[in-house]
Motif scaffolding. Structure first.
Motif, PDB file in Angstrom:
ATOM      1  N   PHE A  24       0.850  -1.194   0.000  1.00  9.48           N
ATOM      2  CA  PHE A  24       0.000   0.000   0.000  1.00  9.48           C
ATOM      3  C   PHE A  24       0.890   1.250   0.000  1.00  9.48           C
ATOM      4  N   TYR A  25       0.947   1.911  -1.177  1.00  5.61           N
ATOM      5  CA  TYR A  25       1.826   3.061  -1.336  1.00  5.61           C
ATOM      6  C   TYR A  25       1.064   4.374  -1.579  1.00  5.61           C
ATOM      7  N   LYS A  31      10.121 -12.143   5.720  1.00  4.81           N
ATOM      8  CA  LYS A  31       9.031 -12.954   5.161  1.00  4.81           C
ATOM      9  C   LYS A  31       8.924 -12.736   3.654  1.00  4.81           C
ATOM     10  N   LEU A  32       9.009 -11.484   3.226  1.00  7.35           N
ATOM     11  CA  LEU A  32       8.953 -11.195   1.791  1.00  7.35           C
ATOM     12  C   LEU A  32      10.102 -11.862   1.042  1.00  7.35           C
ATOM     13  N   ASN A  57       9.135 -12.495  -2.734  1.00  5.84           N
ATOM     14  CA  ASN A  57       8.157 -11.488  -3.160  1.00  5.84           C
ATOM     15  C   ASN A  57       8.842 -10.127  -3.110  1.00  5.84           C
ATOM     16  N   TYR A  58       9.406  -9.735  -4.244  1.00  7.80           N
ATOM     17  CA  TYR A  58      10.206  -8.514  -4.270  1.00  7.80           C
ATOM     18  C   TYR A  58       9.477  -7.312  -4.884  1.00  7.80           C
ATOM     19  N   GLU A  59       8.227  -7.479  -5.235  1.00  3.38           N
ATOM     20  CA  GLU A  59       7.512  -6.412  -5.947  1.00  3.38           C
ATOM     21  C   GLU A  59       7.402  -5.138  -5.109  1.00  3.38           C
ATOM     22  N   SER A  60       6.897  -5.259  -3.860  1.00  2.48           N
ATOM     23  CA  SER A  60       6.737  -4.078  -3.009  1.00  2.48           C
ATOM     24  C   SER A  60       8.088  -3.521  -2.579  1.00  2.48           C
ATOM     25  N   LEU A 111       9.585   0.206  -3.250  1.00  5.62           N
ATOM     26  CA  LEU A 111      10.064   1.053  -2.144  1.00  5.62           C
ATOM     27  C   LEU A 111      11.264   1.887  -2.583  1.00  5.62           C
ATOM     28  N   PHE A 112      12.174   1.266  -3.334  1.00  3.33           N
ATOM     29  CA  PHE A 112      13.408   1.946  -3.703  1.00  3.33           C
ATOM     30  C   PHE A 112      13.258   2.830  -4.954  1.00  3.33           C
TER      31      PHE A 112
END
Length: 329
Positions: A52-53, A74-75, A80-83, A87-88
């Motif tokens: 949630f961005y 956990k990611l 699961n690297y999408e979020s 972020l970066f």
């Protein structure tokens, strides 16, 4: 806003005393140390990591505590690297890991590619947040400089103002001689803290505790009177305005009308003290400081005087004293 850009490197290099120290260390993304911190606040990006961005406060310092670090693992375990990749893509000033947590190489590589500095601290999240917010609030607090002398008298911060040559420094010197403390002479740097109080300190830490006395020159108060005669900063609670005595001017003799002055949006009481030969101004200032302390405790001498006068008039004793007990009406 700060007067000059405040960077992540500035935050990292700050020399703070033990109870304020942030214990920061750079562990990655050193190319991002030159980035500016523009907001005096921090953000915990838990919602952002979950994807949630929409309301992501990316302009703040990002804080990774135990929960964020656990979710990050956990990611990564789920690949699961999408979020995380998203972020970066934001222009984050820096990321801070608390509890001496250390991210994995994959996270550090992403930070390196995005030129975002990764810092860590031994403090827990709550303690770091408290200290960091206090430090950033001081850095980004509204500031101004004023010509005057700031002293602490009986625990009350007094800013003595007046035109050049009226005797501000000589008055402050007498107060120091009487056991009070000097904060700054000549140029006082003032900061508004929390929107409701103003703190004063010397504009230059190297010369703030020196004083210029005409005919004597520059003196070092700390060396002459000891370190107990100075302090680094003090809240300004009362302004003393020194002015030359004017026979044509009517001065307040009761004190029931409190004048205020505006300093960075904060209302501070101000008292005008006329100066002329024979007046012991330091003693008057001491009395003003003690009277101000009484007001903090709910005791107002001027109001009490007016109330006592009204009670005296209503009791009929005033008429008896004026006309005499034998007079008839």
């Amino acid at each position: 806003m700060a007067e000059k850009p405040f960077t992540v490197l500035d935050l990292l290099d700050m020399e703070l005393p033990g109870h304020n120290s942030l214990n920061l260390e750079c562990i990655g993304g050193r190319k991002g140390l030159s980035k500016c911190i523009t907001v005096p606040d921090i953000n915990r990006p838990g919602l952002a990591l979950s994807g949630f961005y929409e309301c992501f406060a990316f302009s703040r310092v990002q804080l990774f505590g135990l929960e964020e670090a656990a979710f990050l693992k956990k990611l990564q375990s789920e690949k699961n690297y999408e979020s995380l990749d998203k972020l970066f893509t934001y222009d984050i000033p820096c990321i801070v890991f608390t509890h001496d947590l250390y991210p994995d190489k994959d996270f550090l590589q992403r930070a390196e590619n995005a030129h975002i500095a990764i810092l860590k601290t031994s403090l827990d999240s709550t303690e770091f947040s408290i200290r960091a917010l206090r430090v950033l609030s001081n850095i980004f607090a509204p500031k101004k400089t004023m010509h005057g002398v700031l002293v602490e008298v009986y625990g009350v911060g007094l800013l003595i103002t007046g035109h050049s040559g009226v005797g501000k420094s000589e008055c402050a010197l007498e107060l120091v001689e009487r056991g009070h403390r000097l904060v700054a002479d000549d140029i006082v740097e003032i900061r508004c803290v929390n929107g409701n109080s103003v703190l004063g300190q010397g504009a230059n830490a190297f010369i703030s505790h020196h004083m210029e006395i005409r005919g004597l020159g520059i003196i070092n108060i700390a060396q002459l009177y000891g370190v107990g005669s100075i302090r680094e900063q003090k809240e300004i609670q009362l302004v003393i305005k020194l002015s030359e005595w004017d026979d044509s001017k009517v001065y307040d003799r009761v004190g029931n009308k409190q004048e205020m002055t505006d300093i960075l949006g904060v209302k501070v009481p101000v008292i005008e003290v006329p100066v002329k030969p024979g007046r012991n101004v330091p003693i008057i200032i001491e009395a003003a400081a003690m009277n101000e302390r009484l007001k903090y405790k709910g005791l107002d001498s001027a109001k009490d005087f007016n109330q006592n006068i009204l009670k005296w008039i209503e009791s009929g004793e005033a008429q008896t004293a004026y006309y005499g007990s034998d007079d008839s009406y």
